[in-house]
Design an enzyme around this catalytic site. Structure first.
Site, PDB file in Angstrom:
ATOM      1  N   ILE A 147      29.658  47.178  36.201  1.00 55.81           N
ATOM      2  CA  ILE A 147      31.055  47.599  36.344  1.00 55.81           C
ATOM      3  C   ILE A 147      31.634  48.105  35.032  1.00 55.81           C
ATOM      4  O   ILE A 147      32.243  49.167  34.973  1.00 55.81           O
ATOM      5  CB  ILE A 147      31.926  46.432  36.889  1.00 55.81           C
ATOM      6  CG1 ILE A 147      31.353  45.883  38.197  1.00 55.81           C
ATOM      7  CG2 ILE A 147      33.381  46.869  37.031  1.00 55.81           C
ATOM      8  CD1 ILE A 147      31.444  46.820  39.378  1.00 55.81           C
ATOM      9  N   CYS A 157      39.753  48.354  25.781  1.00 53.69           N
ATOM     10  CA  CYS A 157      39.722  46.900  25.526  1.00 53.69           C
ATOM     11  C   CYS A 157      38.280  46.515  25.218  1.00 53.69           C
ATOM     12  O   CYS A 157      37.381  47.337  25.282  1.00 53.69           O
ATOM     13  CB  CYS A 157      40.297  46.131  26.708  1.00 53.69           C
ATOM     14  SG  CYS A 157      39.144  45.841  28.010  1.00 53.69           S
ATOM     15  N   ASP A 172      33.561  39.436  36.804  1.00 56.80           N
ATOM     16  CA  ASP A 172      34.344  38.421  36.079  1.00 56.80           C
ATOM     17  C   ASP A 172      33.648  37.072  36.013  1.00 56.80           C
ATOM     18  O   ASP A 172      34.167  36.162  35.372  1.00 56.80           O
ATOM     19  CB  ASP A 172      35.729  38.243  36.727  1.00 56.80           C
ATOM     20  CG  ASP A 172      36.577  39.474  36.561  1.00 56.80           C
ATOM     21  OD1 ASP A 172      37.619  39.579  37.230  1.00 56.80           O
ATOM     22  OD2 ASP A 172      36.191  40.365  35.782  1.00 56.80           O
ATOM     23  N   ARG A 179      45.266  33.711  28.718  1.00 55.89           N
ATOM     24  CA  ARG A 179      45.725  34.796  29.591  1.00 55.89           C
ATOM     25  C   ARG A 179      45.364  34.503  31.044  1.00 55.89           C
ATOM     26  O   ARG A 179      46.057  34.908  31.960  1.00 55.89           O
ATOM     27  CB  ARG A 179      45.067  36.111  29.167  1.00 55.89           C
ATOM     28  CG  ARG A 179      45.427  36.558  27.788  1.00 55.89           C
ATOM     29  CD  ARG A 179      44.906  37.931  27.516  1.00 55.89           C
ATOM     30  NE  ARG A 179      45.213  38.822  28.639  1.00 55.89           N
ATOM     31  CZ  ARG A 179      44.780  40.075  28.717  1.00 55.89           C
ATOM     32  NH1 ARG A 179      44.041  40.577  27.755  1.00 55.89           N
ATOM     33  NH2 ARG A 179      45.076  40.843  29.737  1.00 55.89           N
ATOM     34  N   LYS A 185      45.212  34.826  39.318  1.00 56.87           N
ATOM     35  CA  LYS A 185      45.856  35.743  38.355  1.00 56.87           C
ATOM     36  C   LYS A 185      45.853  37.158  38.925  1.00 56.87           C
ATOM     37  O   LYS A 185      46.873  37.845  38.906  1.00 56.87           O
ATOM     38  CB  LYS A 185      45.094  35.734  37.037  1.00 56.87           C
ATOM     39  CG  LYS A 185      45.479  36.843  36.077  1.00 56.87           C
ATOM     40  CD  LYS A 185      44.773  36.767  34.744  1.00 56.87           C
ATOM     41  CE  LYS A 185      43.412  37.373  34.734  1.00 56.87           C
ATOM     42  NZ  LYS A 185      43.354  38.836  34.634  1.00 56.87           N
ATOM     43  N   ASN A 186      44.694  37.585  39.450  1.00 58.80           N
ATOM     44  CA  ASN A 186      44.546  38.985  39.847  1.00 58.80           C
ATOM     45  C   ASN A 186      45.141  39.304  41.207  1.00 58.80           C
ATOM     46  O   ASN A 186      45.095  40.461  41.637  1.00 58.80           O
ATOM     47  CB  ASN A 186      43.077  39.409  39.754  1.00 58.80           C
ATOM     48  CG  ASN A 186      42.615  39.477  38.304  1.00 58.80           C
ATOM     49  OD1 ASN A 186      43.442  39.395  37.374  1.00 58.80           O
ATOM     50  ND2 ASN A 186      41.320  39.556  38.093  1.00 58.80           N
ATOM     51  N   GLN A 191      41.993  57.410  37.939  1.00 63.15           N
ATOM     52  CA  GLN A 191      42.074  57.305  39.410  1.00 63.15           C
ATOM     53  C   GLN A 191      43.493  56.991  39.874  1.00 63.15           C
ATOM     54  O   GLN A 191      43.936  57.472  40.918  1.00 63.15           O
ATOM     55  CB  GLN A 191      41.104  56.217  39.909  1.00 63.15           C
ATOM     56  CG  GLN A 191      39.655  56.508  39.584  1.00 63.15           C
ATOM     57  CD  GLN A 191      39.144  57.787  40.269  1.00 63.15           C
ATOM     58  OE1 GLN A 191      39.196  57.904  41.486  1.00 63.15           O
ATOM     59  NE2 GLN A 191      38.696  58.753  39.481  1.00 63.15           N
ATOM     60  N   ARG A 244      37.991  51.669  30.167  1.00 69.84           N
ATOM     61  CA  ARG A 244      38.963  51.331  31.208  1.00 69.84           C
ATOM     62  C   ARG A 244      40.039  52.407  31.409  1.00 69.84           C
ATOM     63  O   ARG A 244      41.227  52.190  31.248  1.00 69.84           O
ATOM     64  CB  ARG A 244      39.569  49.957  30.943  1.00 69.84           C
ATOM     65  CG  ARG A 244      38.464  48.925  30.816  1.00 69.84           C
ATOM     66  CD  ARG A 244      38.936  47.519  30.798  1.00 69.84           C
ATOM     67  NE  ARG A 244      39.467  47.104  32.090  1.00 69.84           N
ATOM     68  CZ  ARG A 244      40.016  45.896  32.240  1.00 69.84           C
ATOM     69  NH1 ARG A 244      40.132  45.088  31.217  1.00 69.84           N
ATOM     70  NH2 ARG A 244      40.485  45.539  33.410  1.00 69.84           N
TER      71      ARG A 244
HETATM   72  C1  EPZ Z   1      40.398  44.492  37.872  1.00 71.89           C
HETATM   73  O1  EPZ Z   1      40.494  45.329  36.731  1.00 71.89           O
HETATM   74  C2  EPZ Z   1      40.561  43.069  37.366  1.00 71.89           C
HETATM   75  N1  EPZ Z   1      41.888  42.920  36.757  1.00 71.89           N
HETATM   76  C3  EPZ Z   1      39.466  42.764  36.346  1.00 71.89           C
HETATM   77  O2  EPZ Z   1      39.613  41.403  35.962  1.00 71.89           O
HETATM   78  C4  EPZ Z   1      38.102  42.941  37.019  1.00 71.89           C
HETATM   79  O3  EPZ Z   1      37.082  42.726  36.071  1.00 71.89           O
HETATM   80  C5  EPZ Z   1      38.004  44.371  37.581  1.00 71.89           C
HETATM   81  O4  EPZ Z   1      39.104  44.621  38.485  1.00 71.89           O
HETATM   82  C6  EPZ Z   1      36.702  44.582  38.356  1.00 71.89           C
HETATM   83  O5  EPZ Z   1      36.622  43.663  39.398  1.00 71.89           O
HETATM   84  C7  EPZ Z   1      42.958  42.780  37.567  1.00 71.89           C
HETATM   85  O6  EPZ Z   1      42.857  42.782  38.779  1.00 71.89           O
HETATM   86  C8  EPZ Z   1      44.290  42.604  36.885  1.00 71.89           C
HETATM   87  P1  EPZ Z   1      38.652  48.566  37.985  1.00 71.89           P
HETATM   88  P2  EPZ Z   1      40.645  46.938  36.916  1.00 71.89           P
HETATM   89  O7  EPZ Z   1      39.711  49.604  38.007  1.00 71.89           O
HETATM   90  O8  EPZ Z   1      41.369  47.229  38.168  1.00 71.89           O
HETATM   91  C9  EPZ Z   1      36.468  52.312  36.138  1.00 71.89           C
HETATM   92  C10 EPZ Z   1      39.732  39.614  34.483  1.00 71.89           C
HETATM   93  O9  EPZ Z   1      38.867  39.129  33.746  1.00 71.89           O
HETATM   94  N2  EPZ Z   1      37.748  53.006  36.364  1.00 71.89           N
HETATM   95  O10 EPZ Z   1      38.211  47.968  39.285  1.00 71.89           O
HETATM   96  O11 EPZ Z   1      41.198  47.465  35.640  1.00 71.89           O
HETATM   97  C11 EPZ Z   1      36.569  51.215  35.079  1.00 71.89           C
HETATM   98  O12 EPZ Z   1      36.389  51.750  33.793  1.00 71.89           O
HETATM   99  C12 EPZ Z   1      39.879  41.114  34.576  1.00 71.89           C
HETATM  100  O13 EPZ Z   1      40.516  38.956  35.209  1.00 71.89           O
HETATM  101  C13 EPZ Z   1      37.835  54.365  36.105  1.00 71.89           C
HETATM  102  O14 EPZ Z   1      36.860  54.997  35.684  1.00 71.89           O
HETATM  103  O15 EPZ Z   1      39.141  47.374  37.053  1.00 71.89           O
HETATM  104  C14 EPZ Z   1      35.456  50.265  35.473  1.00 71.89           C
HETATM  105  O16 EPZ Z   1      34.250  50.744  34.947  1.00 71.89           O
HETATM  106  C15 EPZ Z   1      38.950  41.828  33.607  1.00 71.89           C
HETATM  107  N3  EPZ Z   1      39.022  55.004  36.325  1.00 71.89           N
HETATM  108  C16 EPZ Z   1      35.420  50.369  37.002  1.00 71.89           C
HETATM  109  O17 EPZ Z   1      36.104  51.583  37.324  1.00 71.89           O
HETATM  110  C17 EPZ Z   1      40.131  54.343  36.784  1.00 71.89           C
HETATM  111  O18 EPZ Z   1      41.193  54.980  36.967  1.00 71.89           O
HETATM  112  C18 EPZ Z   1      36.122  49.230  37.723  1.00 71.89           C
HETATM  113  O19 EPZ Z   1      37.414  49.106  37.159  1.00 71.89           O
HETATM  114  C19 EPZ Z   1      40.025  52.952  37.044  1.00 71.89           C
HETATM  115  C20 EPZ Z   1      38.819  52.305  36.824  1.00 71.89           C
END
Ligand code: EPZ
Length: 427
Positions: free
Chosen positions: A330, A116, A308, A400, A22-23, A125, A121
């Site tokens: 995370i 969420c 995850d 999903r 998916k990701n 960045q 989230r």
């Molecule tokens: C991706 O989400 C995945 N989704 C998530 O999978 C996964 O849990 C996550 O990466 C961590 O591995 C997809 O790839 C579609 P992050 P993402 O940006 O990119 C903070 C699932 O179950 N952050 O790596 O949204 C954030 O709050 C889903 O399949 C900021 O502060 O996660 C978090 O604490 C759930 N500012 C940390 O970084 C930003 O601009 C990591 O988030 C972006 C993120």
């Protein structure tokens, strides 16, 4: 609203095919926006999030055709560089359209994703990185309004490792003027697969899979055929379920090389695991008590233990021999599954981002409620373990990210059925 009914106590046995990730699929669908000639993605997972992303892209003007081996996306013309709130609120990964739209069209309007269940989230960045590349970005009426005559290469260091943040900037940089260096970039296999797809489309990328990625902008990308990598989280979910039910399963079309931390931890619980190029075989530990060993885990960016998979391992911990400690680093509130597990008889204390799970002799079936995608998977595993019947409500979360999960689990001997409104998610 659909529910799943599970009669627990059956060890999972047999073979199951792992679907495309998916990701990886979600960013690669958005990568189609970067090319005026068609992108073909093979091994497309049949998931609600994928269908939502395809709806979003087709509303922009991308012509999408499905065939037996995948999907063709033709973004020759993009009429409407908009990601509306109605779709973004159902899938926050819609933010992945922002970078490609800016790079290809010079403008984009993408609804701010809301929070969420697992955390705030933010997307700061993504915005900061695109601004560093010269984009002018305003936040108005709940939308990110971005424009850039031509993005420019830059040296950007992420304040926090962000998977989709890295993917958004990676895609934007492929058509920017000059060289972009991304520091503190995410190293997830899905980022590497996206880079592989972009490179085949004509992008010039070095260092994907490391924390420093260099992209030399080119004037245009072209269509290509790309096969989406297997879903490592679906793989880990089935392996945890087999270990938790003391079963023996074979994953087909799987990739063990992107799952090291999960396989290592499952081995620590006593599971026996063998791998080949495209299969993973797990035999649940068969020590005298027939119990998994307790364990400790700390989630971390790749190659650390994936967040995850935290909830799924917590289900396994509920009946392990001893006390397990799970630390979530995370997301700030990825413990919503704890309360539901306690309804099934689990003994868990949560202190901030740390959960201590004391193994009990058994879980007993009850009605529980899914709160997010991976929490739902955790409850499915717990239901497979529990004595008696478990009903899981709000399983739209599950649809999903897991393709035909009740069919796949039934094929492994589970007693599971979907009841309620619609038939199983299709197509
Ligand atoms: C991706 O989400 C995945 N989704 C998530 O999978 C996964 O849990 C996550 O990466 C961590 O591995 C997809 O790839 C579609 P992050 P993402 O940006 O990119 C903070 C699932 O179950 N952050 O790596 O949204 C954030 O709050 C889903 O399949 C900021 O502060 O996660 C978090 O604490 C759930 N500012 C940390 O970084 C930003 O601009 C990591 O988030 C972006 C993120």
């Amino acid at each position: 609203m659909d529910k799943l009914k599970i009669k627990g106590g059956q060890p999972l046995t047999g073979e199951v095919r792992i679907s495309g990730a998916k990701n990886a699929a979600l960013p690669e669908l958005c990568a189609a926006l970067l090319s005026a000639t068609p992108l073909v993605l093979h091994n497309r997972p049949q998931l609600n999030d994928v269908r939502t992303m395809e709806t979003l892209l087709s509303q922009m003007g991308v012509k999408i055709t499905h065939h037996d081996v995948g999907v063709t996306l033709d973004a020759a013309t993009i009429d409407w560089p908009l990601a509306p709130y109605e779709l973004v609120k159902t899938m926050r990964a819609s933010i992945l359209a922002l970078g490609p739209l800016l790079a290809r069209c010079g403008e984009a309007r993408v609804s701010m994703p809301g929070g969420c269940a697992i955390g705030l989230r933010p997307v700061d960045q993504h915005i900061k990185g695109l601004q560093a590349m010269g984009a002018v970005i305003d936040l108005e009426h709940g939308y990110i309004a971005a424009r850039a005559v031509k993005l420019k290469g830059t040296h950007f260091s992420f304040d926090v490792v962000s998977v989709t943040g890295t993917e958004n900037l990676l895609m934007a940089a492929t058509l920017a003027d000059g060289v972009t260096v991304l520091d503190n970039a995410a190293c997830e296999p899905e980022v590497v697969d996206l880079a592989r797809c972009l490179t085949a489309m004509g992008a010039k990328i070095r260092g994907a899979g490391t924390s420093r990625i260099e992209i030399e902008g080119v004037t245009a990308l072209h269509g290509v055929e790309h096969r989406i990598i297997p879903d490592r989280i679906e793989s880990g979910t089935f392996l945890a379920a087999a270990a938790a039910t003391r079963g023996e399963i074979v994953l087909r079309d799987a990739d063990a090389t992107i799952l090291d931390s999960v396989l290592d931890l499952l081995r620590c619980t006593g599971a026996h695991i063998e791998t080949t190029k495209d299969t993973i075989t797990l035999r649940g530990g068969n020590d005298a008590a027939g119990k998994s060993k307790a364990f400790d885990l700390v989630t971390a960016p790749y190659p650390g233990f994936p967040t995850d998979m935290q909830a799924q391992m917590m289900a396994l911990a509920t009946c392990a021999d001893g006390t397990s400690t799970l630390i979530e680093t995370i997301f700030e509130s990825r413990m919503m599954h704890v309360q539901e597990l306690k309804r099934l008889g689990a003994d868990i204390d949560v202190d901030g981002n740390t959960a201590r799970v004391r193994g009990v002799s058994k879980l007993s079936g009850a009605t529980v409620m899914a709160t997010d995608l991976r929490a739902s998977a955790c409850l499915v595993i717990a239901g497979l373990m529990a004595e008696g019947e478990t009903t899981i409500d709000r399983i739209y979360h599950l649809d999903r990210g897991y393709e035909k999960i009740e069919e796949k689990l039934s094929g492994l001997g589970a007693s599971i059925q979907r009841v309620g409104g619609s038939a199983a998610a299709k197509g």
